[in-house]
Design an enzyme around this catalytic site. Structure first.
Site, PDB file in Angstrom:
ATOM      1  CD  GLU A 188      -2.214  -9.296  -5.016  1.00  0.00           C
ATOM      2  OE1 GLU A 188      -1.587 -10.367  -5.173  1.00  0.00           O
ATOM      3  OE2 GLU A 188      -2.877  -9.023  -4.009  1.00  0.00           O
TER       4      GLU A 188
ATOM      5  CG  HIS B  63      -5.691  -5.561  -1.835  1.00  0.00           C
ATOM      6  ND1 HIS B  63      -5.540  -6.750  -1.160  1.00  0.00           N
ATOM      7  CD2 HIS B  63      -5.005  -5.717  -3.007  1.00  0.00           C
ATOM      8  CE1 HIS B  63      -4.788  -7.589  -1.861  1.00  0.00           C
ATOM      9  NE2 HIS B  63      -4.453  -6.988  -2.998  1.00  0.00           N
TER      10      HIS B  63
ATOM     11  CG  ASP C  58      -5.919  -5.538   2.051  1.00  0.00           C
ATOM     12  OD1 ASP C  58      -6.703  -6.185   1.336  1.00  0.00           O
ATOM     13  OD2 ASP C  58      -4.721  -5.352   1.767  1.00  0.00           O
TER      14      ASP C  58
END
Length: 658
Positions: free
Chosen positions: A440, A369, A315
């Site tokens: 995201e 990420h 991440d």
């Protein structure tokens, strides 16, 4: 005369040797039918590298002690606790009473169909023999390893329990030394022990790598005749037979009064999972988790019959994987030189999982990420691989600090992803499923660099290009199903529903659930309001929202049946591949992993395995509470620090608290 006598002696000696050889041949031939299973404790599975000594890792004060002050009687199909005062009457331990009292199943997850008897037999590990019958050598080898694990875990449970007995005996100054007693030591065998013969049959397929079409069903029968319990496990695949072994292990326990292992005498089980995808996700980026703790999680998964370990490997916070092609990723991205996963670590974990019926799905999250670990591109002449890395104010460019988002216009970014995909496929084995991330994406980040671009289309182009690179990494063969996280961008159906499945993490009432079904996508459900195990521990930042609430109880996990609430028809039900609980690690590390995940993840396991119909839509039955409590105790015996589900009084006094 002396020569004649010597010749006669020589001939007699030769005849004796020939007779001995014939006897040995006959003995070996007869033993080929049933082999002593105790040999598997030392031979067929390499314990030095692959066996994790789980029970030895549990703190002494975490073990479940013997309860010598109490005996239990089966009254109206429940175990009633009584003070043990009549020493002339045999004490019945709680576990033995629980296994033999009541007509409900004692197995978790509950089998599809089952009959389990109410009598038990004592046995010694020396009395266990086995036979594997399959035309597939690779399946036979894997089953031998799985059976070795089965035997080792039973031996560990025996030693753990007998060790407690040793401590109690020592405290009372009794001279008997139980600790040195081995379950394989025939000098101490009790009378009336039962032989246990286990037959494993795999008859249909040679596959040893899990897929979405793998048949995980099994049939298990147990018959008790002439001081022998005969167990037959029949399955179409290795994975079904392994599931049968997991069920059989729950029909075995240690009786601390008899100081012996016990096994149910009769059973008939026909069992199939409702969903083929039954997953658990662990995030190893926000906190690092050792290989040992991951293996411990896999052990609990195998006993719960969860079959996919979704490894959120990287991440924006850290990149712990040491790539053969790009070691700079870990050099720039790992928290320390000790908090890394080598290629050998990944391969070891994959092998550990495979023999336990679990597929590893390693995820390199992209394009969002992806920050720390990707900064080295310019100095190596590869350009900016990631944008917005550690940019402030972070709230403008990512969901949580630190920020980072891969550069969709730099071809070197895709070359690196291709090599990473190639490595992970090589290390984790053949698969028909791979997780590409995709969650995201922050358009504000990209907007700083690509103002004249349709940013939503840029995300679609990125994911399609990543899938193309995945195909190249897989030797030119398309992966059947590429998983992506749901987001505002998956609502625009630009990705092929033939190649992409969507892991839905939003709320169970969000419209995306219905939109994705209507768009024809296959779904993996991970609803945040039910199956996010990290929720409920408060904000981890001084300002802003940084945590979900409230805590998801095991009852909430268990009761969540979104396919029922969505009122899906038969065709739409086929689009639900299964579900997954998620453990994001902002507020959990190795010290608290077991108690955060277990036994709550096992509640999901039963929901996805048999999806039992509840008499009460809102309450959980007393039988379910009892089975779940028993399973939690089994996890503790296996070495996991699984949290209790209620006070111990409630465990000792069935039905009084629920």
């Amino acid at each position: 005369m002396a020569f004649t006598t010597s010749l006669r002696r020589l001939l007699i000696g030769l005849l004796f040797v020939m007779a001995l050889c014939l006897m040995l041949l006959y003995f070996n031939e007869s033993q080929s039918l049933l082999k002593p299973a105790s040999s598997f404790l030392i031979n067929s599975f390499d314990t030095r590298h692959n066996k994790l000594k789980l029970v030895a890792d549990v703190a002494d004060n975490f073990k479940i002690p013997s309860e010598k002050a109490w005996t239990y009687k089966c009254v109206n199909q429940k175990c009633v606790r009584q003070h043990y005062s009549n020493k002339n009457e045999k004490r019945v331990p709680f576990t033995s009473c629980s296994m033999l009292c009541g007509s409900y199943s004692k197995i978790w997850p509950e089998p599809t169909k089952s009959y389990i008897g109410t009598s038990a037999n004592s046995f010694n590990l020396n009395d266990v023999q086995f036979k594997i019958k399959t035309p597939f050598k690779n399946v036979e080898n894997l089953l031998e390893s799985a059976f070795s694990i089965f035997m080792e875990e039973i031996k560990d449970i025996f030693h753990s329990s007998s060790d407690r007995k040793t401590e109690e005996v020592s405290k009372s100054s009794t001279t008997a030394n139980y600790k040195e007693r081995s379950p394989l030591d025939t000098k101490h065998r009790r009378h009336n022990l039962t032989n246990v013969n286990i037959f494993l049959y795999v008859i249909k397929t040679s596959e040893i790598h899990l897929s979405l079409t793998t048949d995980e069903c099994y049939n298990l029968t147990m018959i008790n005749e002439h001081q022998t319990v005969e167990v037959r496990i029949t399955a179409n695949s290795f994975f079904g037979a392994r599931n049968g072994l997991a069920t059989l292990q729950q029909l075995i326990w240690f009786d601390d009064e008899d100081e012996s292992l016990k096994i149910i005498g009769s059973a008939n089980i026909a069992d199939c999972p409702k969903f083929n995808y039954r997953g658990l996700m662990l995030d190893t980026s926000r906190h690092y988790f050792s290989v040992e703790s991951i293996k411990r999680t896999l052990v609990a998964m195998s006993h719960s019959k969860l079959n996919r370990f979704h490894w959120h490997l990287t991440d924006s916070q850290s990149f712990p994987f040491v790539s053969k092609y790009y070691p700079e990723l870990a050099q720039y991205g790992a928290y320390s030189s000790n908090e890394i996963y080598t290629r050998d670590d990944v391969r070891d974990i994959a092998n550990f999982a495979q023999v336990r019926g679990i597929q590893i799905l390693a995820e390199i999250d992209a394009p969002a990420h992806a920050g720390n670990g990707w900064q080295w591109g310019p100095e190596k002449g590869l350009g900016e691989l990631s944008l917005c890395v550690n940019q402030q104010p972070w709230s403008s460019y990512c969901g949580e600090p630190p920020c980072g988002q891969l550069n969709p216009k730099n071809n070197n970014t895709f070359i690196i992803l291709q090599r990473l995909y190639q490595e992970l496929l090589e290390l984790t084995g053949p698969t028909d499923m791979f997780h590409l991330g995709g969650d995201e994406v922050n358009l504000e980040c990209w907007a700083q660099y690509f103002n004249d671009t349709d940013l939503r289309s840029l995300w679609c182009d990125f994911m399609q290009h990543a899938y193309h690179r995945l195909t190249i990494a897989n030797g030119g063969q398309s992966i059947k199903m590429a998983n992506v996280w749901s987001s505002g961008l998956t609502s625009m159906p630009c990705l092929s529903n033939k190649n992409f499945a969507v892991q839905v993490w939003g709320g169970s009432q969000w419209s995306e659930n219905y939109q994705l079904i209507d768009a024809g996508y296959n779904l993996i459900l991970s609803h945040v309001d039910a199956w996010y195990l990290d929720c409920g521990f408060g904000n981890w930042r001084a300002t802003g929202e940084a945590a979900c609430s409230p805590y998801r109880t095991w009852q909430q996990v268990y009761k969540h049946k979104p396919w029922q609430a969505m009122r899906l028809n038969k065709q739409q039900m086929k689009q639900i591949l299964g579900g997954e609980v998620c453990m994001w690690s902002e507020q959990v590390d190795e010290s608290s992993l077991d108690s955060r995940v277990w036994p709550r993840a096992a509640a999901l396991a039963e929901r996805l395995w048999s999806d039992p119909q509840d008499e009460n839509e809102y309450a959980i039955s007393k039988e379910t509470f009892n089975r779940f409590s028993m399973f939690r105790n089994r996890l503790v015996q296996l070495g996991l620090k699984a949290e209790p589900i209620f006070p111990k009084y409630c465990a000792q006094n069935q039905d009084e608290c629920v």
